[in-house]
Scaffold this active site. Structure first.
Site, mmCIF file in Angstrom:
data_model
loop_
_atom_site.group_PDB
_atom_site.id
_atom_site.type_symbol
_atom_site.label_atom_id
_atom_site.label_comp_id
_atom_site.label_asym_id
_atom_site.label_seq_id
_atom_site.Cartn_x
_atom_site.Cartn_y
_atom_site.Cartn_z
ATOM 1 N N LYS A 293 0.751 -1.219 0.020
ATOM 2 C CA LYS A 293 0.094 -0.148 0.076
ATOM 3 C C LYS A 293 0.788 1.408 -0.043
ATOM 4 C CE LYS A 293 -4.048 -1.724 2.626
ATOM 5 N NZ LYS A 293 -5.242 -1.872 1.598
ATOM 6 N N ARG A 367 -10.228 -11.559 2.221
ATOM 7 C CA ARG A 367 -11.101 -12.614 1.548
ATOM 8 C C ARG A 367 -10.332 -13.893 1.606
ATOM 9 N NH1 ARG A 367 -12.020 -9.099 -3.947
ATOM 10 N NH2 ARG A 367 -11.674 -7.604 -2.413
HETATM 11 N N1 BES Z 1 -7.903 -3.424 4.709
HETATM 12 C C1 BES Z 1 -8.306 -3.065 3.020
HETATM 13 C C2 BES Z 1 -9.559 -2.335 2.843
HETATM 14 C C3 BES Z 1 -9.755 -1.036 3.860
HETATM 15 C C4 BES Z 1 -9.524 0.105 2.864
HETATM 16 C C5 BES Z 1 -10.154 -1.021 5.223
HETATM 17 C C6 BES Z 1 -9.826 1.529 3.623
HETATM 18 C C7 BES Z 1 -10.283 0.312 5.437
HETATM 19 C C8 BES Z 1 -10.033 1.359 4.992
HETATM 20 C C9 BES Z 1 -8.234 -4.413 2.231
HETATM 21 O O1 BES Z 1 -7.604 -5.349 2.640
HETATM 22 C C10 BES Z 1 -7.886 -3.957 0.811
HETATM 23 O O2 BES Z 1 -6.728 -3.760 0.582
HETATM 24 N N2 BES Z 1 -8.753 -4.019 -0.013
HETATM 25 C C11 BES Z 1 -8.311 -3.457 -1.398
HETATM 26 C C12 BES Z 1 -8.801 -4.751 -2.232
HETATM 27 C C13 BES Z 1 -8.296 -4.765 -3.660
HETATM 28 C C14 BES Z 1 -6.916 -5.330 -3.804
HETATM 29 C C15 BES Z 1 -9.157 -6.087 -4.372
HETATM 30 C C16 BES Z 1 -9.082 -2.426 -1.849
HETATM 31 O O3 BES Z 1 -10.263 -2.159 -1.278
HETATM 32 O O4 BES Z 1 -8.352 -1.706 -2.492
HETATM 33 MN MN MN Z 2 -5.491 -5.267 2.047
#
Ligand code: BES
Ligand code: MN
Ligand code: ZN
Length: 515
Positions: A293, A367
């Site tokens: 990230k 997931r």
């Molecule tokens: N933990 C994150 C989602 C999240 C984002 C929680 C902001 C709280 C605040 C999750 O694991 C994630 O990174 N999701 C990705 C999924 C994508 C890679 C398919 C996302 O939402 O960008």
């Molecule tokens: Mn994530």
């Protein structure tokens, strides 16, 4: 007005709560108007001349009415008027209750406003004056007060003890004409819920250098200490390997902190009755892994274990109030780190069910851990209904902001029950679609599925999780990514920071549907 009465009443205070760290103790006392100190009064829309308002107005020779008129305070919902140094009092707080019917949710919000005020006040005692005589109403005020008074000061150095009370310490007294029944009701039916919410908020607020899979398990064990009809199951890496939990192992393999699967089971219902299952995403820190990230606001990813805190926290509430129900809370715990041992995009994972998926992004780790957790829960505990809770996608934050969690379910009855529980509890959910086309978005050329890409982010994530559960089992997925943390102002019952969103919602759902 009988001023002596308040002195007598103080001797009858019943002290109910003590927390691990600084917090107001909630107490009840007979209804009376104290003649000094810090008091809070609930005022309906239009500021009717009745109850505690009228008494205080009399006692102050009409100064209270002049004050509300001068400040143009109307008693509207979510309004308040703070009067420091008023008449003989240190402080008088007026809390608007609006003109809508008085519901548990409204009472909890009003109590929360007083609790939040008390949480930041140095007064040794804050007294909420409620002339009503309904035990349930007073219990709801107290519940909201405890929720709103939440503070987290574990890591704050304390100033030299000057003998003065610290902000947020001391008592919050509910003065009510409802008598002993109010404190009994609160202690039996509602305080365990507020305490569970606090415990879950504590876990979420703790940073990732103290909370990782093993310490999460320890903290949950401690939180349940002494509660009857509770048992634990903890799977370690060897267990997961034996069971073939490739999804959970793949997320955990980049970290120095090994993953865990924690199950807390509470049997308060009939022997042999299938449990209600809550399964939570417990990523104790989500860096994104090799699909790393960006660094801005990355610290927030310590709250990526909120689902796990809420799933187990809900069971803590049920066990604490001795709910007549069987329930399991499951926490799928791993830290998502990049390293030489971390999983890669493109890896193909075999899950416990035997189904395989191709990793498109190691940042779609929620997931991945849930695939094994929901499958294991279904096989091992044979629940009658399952709700998974996860900070799963940024997409749900874009869609619903911080007003609603995203709700996904193929089972209309379950969806409607959760929507109703959301409205009643104040933790609201908004149903989003699960289109059959999402299955197409999840096709992989080399595995059974892939874990990301394609259509609407939140819906595709929900669909992926549903792939590991039999269609006959009623399943709902709650995406709480937008609800887990409040960075700006909080709400009456949920201050800035960790909300533990979902504990109140799921507790309400169990009260309505399974008790
Ligand atoms: N933990 C994150 C989602 C999240 C984002 C929680 C902001 C709280 C605040 C999750 O694991 C994630 O990174 N999701 C990705 C999924 C994508 C890679 C398919 C996302 O939402 O960008
Ligand atoms: Mn994530
Ligand atoms: Zn995540």
């Amino acid at each position: 007005m009988n001023l002596k009465l308040s002195v007598l009443a103080c001797a009858a205070l019943s002290v109910l709560a003590a927390e691990a760290h600084a917090a107001r103790t909630i107490a009840f006392a007979p209804y009376a108007l104290p003649d000094s100190g810090t008091v809070a009064i609930v005022v309906r829309d239009g500021v009717p001349d009745e109850g505690a308002f009228a008494q205080l107005d009399d006692a102050s020779n009409g100064a209270l009415r002049r004050a509300v008129d001068a400040a143009d305070f109307k008693g509207k919902a979510e309004s308040k008027l703070d009067l420091p140094g008023f008449a003989g009092y240190d402080r008088v707080l007026l809390v608007g209750a609006g003109d809508k019917p008085v519901t548990p949710r409204l009472l909890q919000d009003v109590g929360g406003t007083v609790g939040a005020f008390a949480g930041g006040s140095r007064a040794p005692r804050v007294e909420l004056l409620w002339s009503g005589n309904e035990p349930d109403a007073a219990a709801h005020l107290a519940t909201g007060a405890q929720l709103g008074a939440y503070t987290f000061d574990t890591y704050k150095s304390r100033d030299e003890d000057d003998g003065a009370p610290k902000a947020g310490e001391g008592e919050l007294v509910i003065r009510t004409a409802a008598g002993e029944a109010a404190s009994d009701r609160f202690q039996r039916d509602w305080q365990p819920l507020a305490t569970a919410v606090h415990a879950a908020r504590d876990l979420v607020t703790e940073p990732a250098n103290t909370i990782y899979p093993e310490t999460f398990v320890e903290r949950i064990r401690e939180a349940f200490d002494g509660l009857p009809n509770v048992s634990f199951e903890v799977l370690d890496v060897a267990d997961m390997k034996r069971l073939g939990m490739g999804g959970l192992l793949a997320v955990g393999q980049g970290s120095q902190r090994p993953p865990r699967l924690l199950v807390v089971r509470y049997n308060g219902g009939a022997a042999g009755e299938a449990p209600v299952a809550f399964v939570g995403k417990g990523i104790t820190f989500d860096t994104g892994g090799i699909s790393i990230k960006p660094s801005s606001n990355l610290w927030r990813m310590k709250y990526d274990m909120t689902g796990a805190a809420v799933a187990t926290g809900t069971v803590l509430a049920l066990a604490g109030r001795r709910a007549p129900v069987n329930a399991v809370g499951v926490a799928a715990l791993a830290e998502n780190m990049p390293s030489g041992t971390a999983g890669r995009p493109g890896d193909v994972i075999t899950t416990m069910s035997g189904k395989t998926f191709e990793v498109m992004s190691t940042d779609a780790e929620g997931r991945m851990v849930l695939s094994d957790a929901v499958y294991y829960t279904q096989q091992q505990y044979k629940p009658k209904v399952m709700v998974d809770i996860a900070t799963l996608t940024g997409a749900v934050v874009s869609a619903l902001g911080d007003e609603y969690a995203g709700l996904f379910s193929r089972h209309d009855d379950l969806a409607e029950q959760l929507i109703a529980a959301g409205e009643a509890s104040g933790e609201e959910v908004w149903r989003l679609p699960l289109h059959p086309s999402y299955a197409k978005d999840l096709e992989s050329p080399i595995a059974d599925l892939r874990n990301g890409g394609g259509g609407p982010g939140a819906g595709v994530g929900a669909h992926f999780i549903g792939e590991w559960v039999d269609e006959a089992l009623p399943l709902a997925h709650l995406d709480i990514a937008g609800m887990a943390w409040r960075e700006s102002a909080g709400t009456a019952t949920s201050p800035k920071g960790a909300t533990a969103f979902g504990v109140r919602l799921l507790d309400r759902y169990v009260r309505d549907q399974h008790e």
